[in-house]
Enzyme design. Structure first.
Site, mmCIF file in Angstrom:
data_model
loop_
_atom_site.group_PDB
_atom_site.id
_atom_site.type_symbol
_atom_site.label_atom_id
_atom_site.label_comp_id
_atom_site.label_asym_id
_atom_site.label_seq_id
_atom_site.Cartn_x
_atom_site.Cartn_y
_atom_site.Cartn_z
ATOM 1 N N LYS A 29 0.839 -1.207 0.000
ATOM 2 C CA LYS A 29 0.000 0.000 0.000
ATOM 3 C C LYS A 29 0.872 1.255 0.000
ATOM 4 C CE LYS A 29 -0.348 -0.623 4.992
ATOM 5 N NZ LYS A 29 -1.198 -1.113 6.081
ATOM 6 N N TYR A 45 14.530 30.822 7.554
ATOM 7 C CA TYR A 45 13.299 31.497 7.974
ATOM 8 C C TYR A 45 13.302 31.742 9.482
ATOM 9 C CZ TYR A 45 11.271 30.678 3.373
ATOM 10 O OH TYR A 45 11.019 30.692 2.026
HETATM 11 C C1 LIG Z 1 -0.296 -2.019 6.743
HETATM 12 C C2 LIG Z 1 -0.771 -3.339 7.206
HETATM 13 C C3 LIG Z 1 0.135 -4.391 7.409
HETATM 14 C C4 LIG Z 1 1.629 -4.198 7.378
HETATM 15 O O1 LIG Z 1 2.022 -3.682 8.632
HETATM 16 P P1 LIG Z 1 3.562 -3.359 8.999
HETATM 17 O O2 LIG Z 1 3.485 -2.914 10.413
HETATM 18 O O3 LIG Z 1 4.006 -2.281 8.074
HETATM 19 O O4 LIG Z 1 4.328 -4.603 8.814
HETATM 20 C C5 LIG Z 1 -0.373 -5.632 7.708
HETATM 21 N N1 LIG Z 1 -1.712 -5.831 7.829
HETATM 22 C C6 LIG Z 1 -2.611 -4.832 7.683
HETATM 23 C C7 LIG Z 1 -4.050 -5.120 7.851
HETATM 24 C C8 LIG Z 1 -2.162 -3.558 7.395
HETATM 25 O O5 LIG Z 1 -3.064 -2.561 7.280
#
Ligand SMILES: *Cc1c(COP(=O)(O)O)cnc(C)c1O
Length: 352
Positions: free
Chosen positions: A44, A254
């Site tokens: 993702k 800044y």
């Molecule tokens: C994002 C996600 C993961 C991966 O989690 P990490 O902590 O990055 O390993 C696994 N399962 C679900 C349902 C997620 O939303």
């Protein structure tokens, strides 16, 4: 507007390098640590900011065969590299349009509520995954809903839950595992899945049939036990735009938050918060030139940061500096999480 296409741009003054061998090795290490379970991959958010087109083929070729995105809008990019049945969409179908898109593409929805189960059934159903909320209280059916007749209409591959505190030694971890095991007795499914990256370090009980690492693939270290097994994947470098000598009493940046106590050499570097180098990385932070550490001076700007280059006397415009990106260390220094450090990498860096 010009009618003819412009020539290709010259090389940019900042770059992100994704170490593909390290990415493949991290997936393989996490797959091995998952014991008899297989490791999938969370891809993702453009592979946590490192670029899906760069990372997904590497994960696929390393042997990964189950991928997780959050949004339906992320499916098309993943489909360029892997078959639809290997793509799970974590947010599930919010509308009939989402369900129709799942049917049309073959991407597999994660059903997160009885409402989503109905939407999926009305769209014609078919293979899906089911998320059970065992305590994080975000999305997922509640354990007491497990006997609802609408769930009996589903053809469930992965029965999943998500750990809230896997990065800590919390009593919540065994509680969530037992809650999932109870539900698994009640709901027919093909495979069981609970552990994210940190969950993999909790041991074989938590691995079930499929683990779902994300952060650790990309070089994040959510638990110290995993540090030795994982390699840094992302490296960021930025070029010096200009070096200048400033006098004692002169300020930098800044709001003049840095004031020179003596005459000194400083350098403006082509990296700023628009690239994901957020302001919280300024105080106490530094860029690296060989063995020299060049402290950041004043506020980080949108496209620039200024460093003290006393320790690098030969530094000139065009020279490259390394931006520290070993995630556990940088997270500690910056107060940002390792997840935020990755997913805020800016578009100018992702494109190079
Ligand atoms: C994002 C996600 C993961 C991966 O989690 P990490 O902590 O990055 O390993 C696994 N399962 C679900 C349902 C997620 O939303």
């Amino acid at each position: 507007m010009i009618e003819t296409a412009p020539p290709p741009p010259p090389p940019p003054a900042l770059r992100l390098r994704v170490d593909k061998a390290a990415l493949a090795a991290n997936w393989q290490a996490l797959d091995a640590l998952s014991g008899s379970a297989r490791a999938g991959a969370a891809i993702k958010a453009d592979c946590y900011g490192l670029g899906l087109d760069t990372c997904l083929p590497v994960l696929r070729d390393a042997g990964c065969a189950q991928f997780f995105v959050a949004h339906w809008s992320e499916v098309a990019a993943a489909l360029r590299h892997v078959p639809a049945h290997q793509i799970a969409v974590l947010h599930g179908p919010l509308t009939g349009d989402d369900a129709a898109y799942a049917k049309a593409t073959g991407a597999v929805p994660v059903i997160n509520s009885l409402q989503q189960a109905r939407i999926w059934a009305e769209a014609g159903g078919g293979l899906c995954h089911l998320m059970v909320d065992t305590g994080i209280n975000r999305i997922g059916i509640s354990p007491h809903e497990a006997s609802d007749p609408v769930l009996a209409m589903l053809d469930i591959d992965l029965l999943m839950s998500h750990l809230a505190s896997a990065d800590a030694d919390s009593v919540q971890n065994p509680r969530q595992l037992s809650a999932l095991r109870v539900v698994a007795q009640q709901i027919p499914h093909q495979r069981l899945s609970l552990a994210n990256s940190a969950g993999i370090a909790l041991g074989a009980d938590y691995a079930c049939d499929l683990t779902r690492p994300g952060l650790a693939l990309y070089g994040g270290v959510p638990r110290a036990e995993l540090a030795g097994a994982l390699q840094q994947v992302a490296r960021i470098e930025a070029a010096v735009l200009q070096r200048r000598r400033i006098a004692a009493g002169a300020s930098v940046g800044y709001n003049a938050t840095f004031i020179a106590r003596h005459d000194m050499d400083v350098a403006a570097v082509s990296l700023g918060y628009a690239d994901g180098f957020l302001r919280s990385r300024g105080p106490g932070g530094a860029l690296i030139r060989g063995d020299a550490r060049l402290p950041i001076l004043g506020k980080v700007s949108m496209d620039m940061v200024v460093v003290d280059c006393t320790a690098a006397p030969g530094l000139v415009a065009g020279d490259w500096l390394e931006v520290p990106f070993y995630l556990p260390d940088v997270a500690q220094q910056s107060t940002l999480s390792q997840y935020e450090l990755l997913t805020t990498i800016g578009p100018r860096l992702r494109r190079c």
